[in-house]
Write an enzyme that holds these catalytic residues in place. Structure first.
Site, PDB file in Angstrom:
ATOM      1  N   SER A 107       0.680  -1.044   0.019  1.00 27.97           N
ATOM      2  CA  SER A 107      -0.052  -0.144  -0.141  1.00 27.97           C
ATOM      3  C   SER A 107       0.832   1.244  -0.053  1.00 27.97           C
ATOM      4  CB  SER A 107      -0.969   0.000   1.227  1.00 27.97           C
ATOM      5  OG  SER A 107      -1.901  -0.955   1.067  1.00 27.97           O
ATOM      6  N   ILE A 162       2.871 -10.218  -9.379  1.00 28.41           N
ATOM      7  CA  ILE A 162       3.085  -9.481 -10.477  1.00 28.41           C
ATOM      8  C   ILE A 162       2.093 -10.127 -11.476  1.00 28.41           C
ATOM      9  CG2 ILE A 162       4.097  -8.325 -12.156  1.00 28.41           C
ATOM     10  CD1 ILE A 162       4.544  -7.198  -9.411  1.00 28.41           C
ATOM     11  N   ARG A 164     -35.262 -24.050  -5.654  1.00 31.53           N
ATOM     12  CA  ARG A 164     -35.071 -24.948  -4.788  1.00 31.53           C
ATOM     13  C   ARG A 164     -36.188 -24.826  -3.969  1.00 31.53           C
ATOM     14  NH1 ARG A 164     -33.273 -28.983  -1.531  1.00 31.53           N
ATOM     15  NH2 ARG A 164     -32.179 -28.206   0.404  1.00 31.53           N
ATOM     16  N   ILE A 188     -28.112 -18.268   0.677  1.00 34.40           N
ATOM     17  CA  ILE A 188     -29.252 -18.716  -0.180  1.00 34.40           C
ATOM     18  C   ILE A 188     -29.143 -20.101  -0.705  1.00 34.40           C
ATOM     19  CG2 ILE A 188     -30.610 -18.295  -2.510  1.00 34.40           C
ATOM     20  CD1 ILE A 188     -30.215 -15.311  -1.882  1.00 34.40           C
ATOM     21  N   HIS A 189     -27.883 -20.406  -1.156  1.00 33.34           N
ATOM     22  CA  HIS A 189     -27.574 -21.599  -1.634  1.00 33.34           C
ATOM     23  C   HIS A 189     -27.585 -22.928  -0.252  1.00 33.34           C
ATOM     24  CE1 HIS A 189     -26.598 -20.018  -5.494  1.00 33.34           C
ATOM     25  NE2 HIS A 189     -26.443 -21.124  -5.909  1.00 33.34           N
ATOM     26  N   GLU A 202      -5.012  -3.332  -6.538  1.00 35.20           N
ATOM     27  CA  GLU A 202      -5.256  -1.990  -7.006  1.00 35.20           C
ATOM     28  C   GLU A 202      -5.800  -0.877  -5.945  1.00 35.20           C
ATOM     29  OE1 GLU A 202      -6.187  -1.234 -10.970  1.00 35.20           O
ATOM     30  OE2 GLU A 202      -5.838  -3.229 -11.585  1.00 35.20           O
TER      31      GLU A 202
END
Length: 384
Positions: free
Chosen positions: A131, A156, A269, A338-339, A364
């Site tokens: 950073s 990299i 489901r 949810i699954h 980034e």
């Protein structure tokens, strides 16, 4: 210059079809092999995807920032490995040359990058420098008409397959901080460059990252981007500002795919005799995710339009990166919930997606760095 509406529609339709018909069906293979199939890379070259953001005068498509993020909304809806390969050429791998390079540097490298004949890589991070990018330690010592590079770059992207590195190095050890840093264009074939073993990562398999080690690597002085030493940090920050908008758009795309998958699962489901989408707590997961996704998309588009108008977008880019990278993590977490137990199994895409999106909050510029940038920009605006 913006594409005409018909051409833009044609491009977006092409990318959407390519994502759904070629890339999404290959996701499991990429995850298994930790590599992108060669025939898909070839297709990417033929479709011009390596040159989306490279100016037309250098054989790219020359998309505006708004057009680029609209493409990213689509590319984000599949494995990040595909975007990572072409995104580096369109983003951090080429933008330093586009923004600050000499005409000779642009003419030499950009057409090759646009065609996918040369893969670019951005070498900023070091073992002890993340950073705090202004603390770069890799040295570039002047020797007559050349510089001698010594040091290591870490994590990299595209390092094992790169043809050219944009290397941030300290050319003036007497000057502390950003002013002593220069950006070099370094062909990967030069003597004195070696690549470490490929990194094994939590997610985003198929992306290639590794250390890049420079040991008495001699590069000519004209390899400095723009031809002027001491400007490298400024170039890097401009590149990262643009890259943060792109990553934010990819996060929007990833959240779109994840939410669509979660909704489809909730509709089919069944529990207690009905689809779980009928339960209000599941509906809350879906609704919160949709609202956040809509907000993120609007943020990215507005920031991209401001950049296209030539306005300063340091704050907007960091706000977009912060919100969208955190947003996609929340969407993925809700989708896995949810699954239920199925979401923890590799049979469903959400298991991979949950791992893949975690990196967006780190690279980034971490979320914490974005917070610092945002606050600093706010304070500076008041001081003005």
């Amino acid at each position: 210059m913006s594409l005409d509406p018909a051409t833009k529609t044609q491009l977006l339709d092409m990318v959407e079809r390519f994502v759904k018909e070629r890339l999404q069906p290959a996701e499991e293979q990429v995850e298994r092999d930790d590599a992108i199939p060669a025939d898909i890379v070839s297709d990417m070259r033929e479709l011009g995807l390596f040159g989306l953001a490279i100016p037309t005068e250098y054989d790219g498509l020359g998309l505006t920032m708004e057009e680029e993020v609209e493409v990213a909304f689509l590319l984000g809806q599949t494995s990040p490995a595909f975007r990572s390969l072409i995104g580096t050429n369109n983003g951090i791998g080429s933008q330093g040359i586009i923004l600050d390079g000499t005409e000779a540097q642009k003419t030499h490298w950009l057409p090759k990058m646009a065609a996918g004949e040369a893969v670019g890589s951005f070498a900023l991070t070091e073992p002890d420098v993340g950073s705090d990018a202004a603390s770069i330690r890799l040295t570039a010592e002047r020797d007559s008409e050349d510089y001698i590079l010594n040091g290591t770059k870490r994590y990299i992207t595209n390092a094992p397959i790169a043809d050219v590195f944009t290397v941030l190095a300290r050319t003036n050890p007497e000057v502390k901080g950003a002013k002593g840093i220069s950006a070099f264009l370094v062909p990967a074939t030069l003597s004195g460059i070696s690549i470490g073993k490929p990194d094994k990562k939590l997610g985003q398999r198929g992306t290639k990252t590794a250390d890049v080690i420079f040991e008495n690597c001699r590069v000519p002085a004209q390899s400095i981007i723009g031809g002027e030493a001491g400007k490298g940090f400024d170039t890097a920050m401009k590149v990262l500002n643009r890259g943060r908008l792109h990553i934010a758009a990819i996060c929007v795309g990833a959240a779109t795919r994840i939410l669509n998958d979660a909704l489809a699962y909730a509709m089919q489901r069944k529990q207690f005799g009905q689809p779980i989408a009928q339960f209000q707590l599941i509906q809350a997961f879906l609704a919160d995710s949709r609202a956040e996704l809509m907000a993120g998309r609007a943020m990215v588009l507005e920031a991209a339009r401001k950049r296209d108008r030539g306005e300063k977008v340091n704050l907007d880019a960091s706000c977009s990166k912060l919100f969208c990278s955190e947003m996609v993590g929340r969407v993925a977490d809700r989708a896995l919930q949810i699954h239920g137990g199925a979401g923890y199994m590799a049979e469903y895409a959400i298991e991979r997606q949950f791992r893949d999106v975690r990196l967006f909050r780190i690279y980034e510029g971490t979320s914490q760095i974005q917070q610092l940038v945002i606050a600093r920009e706010m304070i500076a605006a008041v001081d003005e």
